[in-house]
Design a protein around this motif. Structure first.
Motif, PDB file in Angstrom:
ATOM      1  N   PRO A 113       0.857  -1.231   0.112  1.00  0.00           N
ATOM      2  CA  PRO A 113      -0.071   0.007  -0.070  1.00  0.00           C
ATOM      3  C   PRO A 113       0.926   1.203   0.029  1.00  0.00           C
ATOM      4  O   PRO A 113       1.769   1.278   0.583  1.00  0.00           O
ATOM      5  CB  PRO A 113      -0.860  -0.100   1.431  1.00  0.00           C
ATOM      6  N   GLY A 114       0.432   2.104  -0.788  1.00  0.00           N
ATOM      7  CA  GLY A 114       1.150   3.486  -0.896  1.00  0.00           C
ATOM      8  C   GLY A 114       2.261   3.535  -2.049  1.00  0.00           C
ATOM      9  O   GLY A 114       2.900   4.912  -2.175  1.00  0.00           O
ATOM     10  N   MET A 115       2.579   2.533  -2.635  1.00  0.00           N
ATOM     11  CA  MET A 115       3.402   2.468  -3.774  1.00  0.00           C
ATOM     12  C   MET A 115       2.711   3.064  -4.834  1.00  0.00           C
ATOM     13  O   MET A 115       3.792   3.612  -5.817  1.00  0.00           O
ATOM     14  CB  MET A 115       3.888   1.182  -4.004  1.00  0.00           C
ATOM     15  N   ALA A 116       1.589   3.008  -5.315  1.00  0.00           N
ATOM     16  CA  ALA A 116       0.955   3.496  -6.143  1.00  0.00           C
ATOM     17  C   ALA A 116      -0.625   3.366  -6.357  1.00  0.00           C
ATOM     18  O   ALA A 116      -0.886   2.560  -5.692  1.00  0.00           O
ATOM     19  CB  ALA A 116       1.343   2.904  -7.736  1.00  0.00           C
ATOM     20  N   ARG A 117      -1.279   4.092  -7.068  1.00  0.00           N
ATOM     21  CA  ARG A 117      -2.761   4.051  -7.058  1.00  0.00           C
ATOM     22  C   ARG A 117      -3.226   3.249  -8.211  1.00  0.00           C
ATOM     23  O   ARG A 117      -4.378   2.753  -8.199  1.00  0.00           O
ATOM     24  CB  ARG A 117      -3.359   5.576  -7.067  1.00  0.00           C
ATOM     25  N   ASN A 118      -2.377   3.153  -9.341  1.00  0.00           N
ATOM     26  CA  ASN A 118      -2.617   2.324 -10.251  1.00  0.00           C
ATOM     27  C   ASN A 118      -1.450   1.314 -10.526  1.00  0.00           C
ATOM     28  O   ASN A 118      -0.360   1.606 -10.489  1.00  0.00           O
ATOM     29  CB  ASN A 118      -2.620   3.036 -11.644  1.00  0.00           C
ATOM     30  N   VAL A 119      -2.035   0.046 -10.931  1.00  0.00           N
ATOM     31  CA  VAL A 119      -1.100  -1.145 -11.183  1.00  0.00           C
ATOM     32  C   VAL A 119      -1.358  -1.937 -12.347  1.00  0.00           C
ATOM     33  O   VAL A 119      -2.471  -2.178 -12.371  1.00  0.00           O
ATOM     34  CB  VAL A 119      -0.759  -2.001  -9.728  1.00  0.00           C
ATOM     35  N   VAL A 120      -0.491  -1.953 -13.396  1.00  0.00           N
ATOM     36  CA  VAL A 120      -0.828  -3.013 -14.420  1.00  0.00           C
ATOM     37  C   VAL A 120       0.326  -4.139 -14.138  1.00  0.00           C
ATOM     38  O   VAL A 120       1.376  -4.012 -14.158  1.00  0.00           O
ATOM     39  CB  VAL A 120      -0.505  -2.289 -15.963  1.00  0.00           C
ATOM     40  N   LEU A 121      -0.406  -5.363 -14.405  1.00  0.00           N
ATOM     41  CA  LEU A 121       0.414  -6.505 -14.272  1.00  0.00           C
ATOM     42  C   LEU A 121       0.332  -7.274 -15.516  1.00  0.00           C
ATOM     43  O   LEU A 121      -0.636  -7.580 -16.108  1.00  0.00           O
ATOM     44  CB  LEU A 121      -0.284  -7.567 -13.149  1.00  0.00           C
ATOM     45  N   LEU A 122       1.719  -7.726 -16.142  1.00  0.00           N
ATOM     46  CA  LEU A 122       1.668  -8.282 -17.616  1.00  0.00           C
ATOM     47  C   LEU A 122       2.315  -9.492 -17.197  1.00  0.00           C
ATOM     48  O   LEU A 122       3.477  -9.812 -16.716  1.00  0.00           O
ATOM     49  CB  LEU A 122       2.355  -7.446 -18.399  1.00  0.00           C
ATOM     50  N   GLY A 123       1.666 -10.760 -17.448  1.00  0.00           N
ATOM     51  CA  GLY A 123       2.278 -11.962 -17.154  1.00  0.00           C
ATOM     52  C   GLY A 123       2.072 -12.973 -18.389  1.00  0.00           C
ATOM     53  O   GLY A 123       0.898 -12.861 -19.078  1.00  0.00           O
ATOM     54  N   ALA A 124       3.006 -13.954 -18.724  1.00  0.00           N
ATOM     55  CA  ALA A 124       2.713 -14.938 -19.649  1.00  0.00           C
ATOM     56  C   ALA A 124       2.876 -16.222 -18.965  1.00  0.00           C
ATOM     57  O   ALA A 124       3.992 -16.406 -18.345  1.00  0.00           O
ATOM     58  CB  ALA A 124       3.776 -14.587 -20.663  1.00  0.00           C
ATOM     59  N   GLY A 125       2.294 -17.200 -19.278  1.00  0.00           N
ATOM     60  CA  GLY A 125       2.375 -18.608 -18.623  1.00  0.00           C
ATOM     61  C   GLY A 125       2.601 -18.613 -17.281  1.00  0.00           C
ATOM     62  O   GLY A 125       2.033 -17.897 -16.664  1.00  0.00           O
ATOM     63  N   ILE A 126       3.690 -19.358 -16.901  1.00  0.00           N
ATOM     64  CA  ILE A 126       3.770 -19.416 -15.265  1.00  0.00           C
ATOM     65  C   ILE A 126       4.263 -18.186 -14.766  1.00  0.00           C
ATOM     66  O   ILE A 126       4.321 -18.029 -13.363  1.00  0.00           O
ATOM     67  CB  ILE A 126       4.692 -20.801 -15.173  1.00  0.00           C
ATOM     68  N   GLY A 127       4.946 -17.148 -15.722  1.00  0.00           N
ATOM     69  CA  GLY A 127       5.416 -16.044 -14.981  1.00  0.00           C
ATOM     70  C   GLY A 127       4.299 -15.065 -14.294  1.00  0.00           C
ATOM     71  O   GLY A 127       4.752 -14.058 -13.713  1.00  0.00           O
ATOM     72  N   VAL A 128       2.930 -15.781 -14.390  1.00  0.00           N
ATOM     73  CA  VAL A 128       1.968 -14.909 -13.840  1.00  0.00           C
ATOM     74  C   VAL A 128       1.996 -14.941 -12.401  1.00  0.00           C
ATOM     75  O   VAL A 128       1.335 -14.465 -11.616  1.00  0.00           O
ATOM     76  CB  VAL A 128       0.628 -15.568 -14.256  1.00  0.00           C
ATOM     77  N   THR A 129       2.523 -16.192 -11.643  1.00  0.00           N
ATOM     78  CA  THR A 129       2.610 -16.438 -10.365  1.00  0.00           C
ATOM     79  C   THR A 129       2.676 -15.284  -9.277  1.00  0.00           C
ATOM     80  O   THR A 129       1.912 -14.958  -8.487  1.00  0.00           O
ATOM     81  CB  THR A 129       3.624 -17.806 -10.041  1.00  0.00           C
ATOM     82  N   PRO A 130       3.918 -14.498  -9.420  1.00  0.00           N
ATOM     83  CA  PRO A 130       3.952 -13.351  -8.493  1.00  0.00           C
ATOM     84  C   PRO A 130       3.115 -12.276  -8.711  1.00  0.00           C
ATOM     85  O   PRO A 130       2.658 -11.793  -7.523  1.00  0.00           O
ATOM     86  CB  PRO A 130       5.465 -12.929  -8.819  1.00  0.00           C
ATOM     87  N   LEU A 131       2.478 -12.119 -10.043  1.00  0.00           N
ATOM     88  CA  LEU A 131       1.441 -11.210 -10.199  1.00  0.00           C
ATOM     89  C   LEU A 131       0.028 -11.687  -9.450  1.00  0.00           C
ATOM     90  O   LEU A 131      -0.628 -10.848  -8.892  1.00  0.00           O
ATOM     91  CB  LEU A 131       1.182 -11.051 -11.622  1.00  0.00           C
ATOM     92  N   PHE A 132      -0.106 -12.976  -9.319  1.00  0.00           N
ATOM     93  CA  PHE A 132      -1.277 -13.522  -8.554  1.00  0.00           C
ATOM     94  C   PHE A 132      -1.199 -12.912  -7.012  1.00  0.00           C
ATOM     95  O   PHE A 132      -2.097 -12.343  -6.328  1.00  0.00           O
ATOM     96  CB  PHE A 132      -1.375 -14.928  -8.671  1.00  0.00           C
ATOM     97  N   GLY A 133       0.023 -13.104  -6.392  1.00  0.00           N
ATOM     98  CA  GLY A 133       0.079 -12.633  -5.132  1.00  0.00           C
ATOM     99  C   GLY A 133      -0.209 -11.282  -5.041  1.00  0.00           C
ATOM    100  O   GLY A 133      -0.642 -10.866  -3.930  1.00  0.00           O
ATOM    101  N   ILE A 134       0.237 -10.320  -5.978  1.00  0.00           N
ATOM    102  CA  ILE A 134      -0.059  -9.013  -5.938  1.00  0.00           C
ATOM    103  C   ILE A 134      -1.522  -8.571  -6.237  1.00  0.00           C
ATOM    104  O   ILE A 134      -2.067  -7.770  -5.537  1.00  0.00           O
ATOM    105  CB  ILE A 134       0.740  -8.186  -7.114  1.00  0.00           C
ATOM    106  N   LEU A 135      -1.969  -9.235  -7.245  1.00  0.00           N
ATOM    107  CA  LEU A 135      -3.587  -9.218  -7.391  1.00  0.00           C
ATOM    108  C   LEU A 135      -4.375  -9.507  -6.433  1.00  0.00           C
ATOM    109  O   LEU A 135      -5.406  -8.862  -5.932  1.00  0.00           O
ATOM    110  CB  LEU A 135      -3.821  -9.852  -8.619  1.00  0.00           C
ATOM    111  N   ARG A 136      -4.164 -10.531  -5.517  1.00  0.00           N
ATOM    112  CA  ARG A 136      -4.926 -11.271  -4.576  1.00  0.00           C
ATOM    113  C   ARG A 136      -4.817 -10.235  -3.234  1.00  0.00           C
ATOM    114  O   ARG A 136      -5.747  -9.863  -2.506  1.00  0.00           O
ATOM    115  CB  ARG A 136      -4.322 -12.475  -4.161  1.00  0.00           C
TER     116      ARG A 136
END
Length: 242
Positions: A113-136
């Protein structure tokens, strides 16, 4: 495996509570660790060690797909690879109740929290895993943050947690865009790799922090694409797995 295994102090035992096959090649492992010792920020990765009775232990680095929790529980989504000893063991040998050894979350690829008001997460294949942690984490605790996940897979059945993605996308602060790179008659959504054309069509906020993770080729492609799109380097955050 014995708790008497000698490892550096920053490793701690974690019990495999459940193992679930969620796509043809990905299993999700739910681990339970000491909540007083295990901490991780959304998007971070950890080292996992599997001691062997004879010979060197198997070691792997895996992103945490769960949002940070206070009870020491975490999830790893791991794609099968027969050439990687730790990954092969987890898929082919590990059982619920086994003990492995993990570090707390590591790396500078995370969102708080506090790092940004807008976040775009770009993932391909299994590379999505850390993005899931952020999105959740954003879905659970940060209604003030707008997040858009753009997620590319080869085939529709490779999408990780599709029902959960559908549910999260109903939140007013979350959008999810899936694109499939190999033709399928029953797929009516976006097709092809993540491209200028796709990103332009999604009307993404230019002031966002852009997180991207995947293969070396994907990282290089996204860095080039976003630079050409006019996104300053200070807004780019990426995870290298090599």
């Amino acid at each position: 495996m014995s708790d008497a295994v000698e490892l550096p102090d920053h490793f701690l035992p974690a019990r495999i509570e459940s193992i679930e096959q969620v796509t043809p090649l990905i299993k999700v492992f739910t681990l339970a660790a000491d909540p007083q010792r295990f901490t991780s920020k959304a998007g971070q990765w950890l080292d996992l060690v599997i001691p062997q009775p004879e010979g060197k232990p198997f070691v792997g680095g895996y992103s945490v797909v769960s949002a940070p929790r206070a009870d020491g529980r975490l999830q790893l989504a791991i794609k099968y690879a027969d050439h990687h000893h730790a990954t092969h063991h987890l898929h082919a040998v590990a059982q619920e109740g086994d003990t492995v050894y993990i570090t707390p979350g590591q790396g500078s690829f995370f969102f708080e929290p506090g790092m940004a008001r807008n976040v775009v997460l770009l993932g391909a294949g299994i590379g999505v895993t850390p993005l899931f942690g952020i999105l959740r984490a954003i879905h659970a605790d940060m209604p003030e943050v707008y997040a858009h996940l753009v997620y590319s897979v080869a085939h529709q059945d490779e999408v990780l947690f599709p029902q959960e993605l559908e549910a999260m996308a109903k939140a007013p602060n979350i959008d999810v865009s899936l694109t499939v790179t190999r033709e399928a008659e029953d797929w009516l959504g976006h097709t092809g790799r993540i491209s200028h054309r796709l990103l332009e069509s999604l009307d993404l906020p230019r002031d966002a922090l852009f997180y991207f993770c995947g293969s070396r080729e994907f990282i290089e492609d996204m860095a080039t694409l976003l630079a050409e799109w006019g996104i300053p380097e200070a807004q780019l955050k990426y995870e290298k797995w090599w």
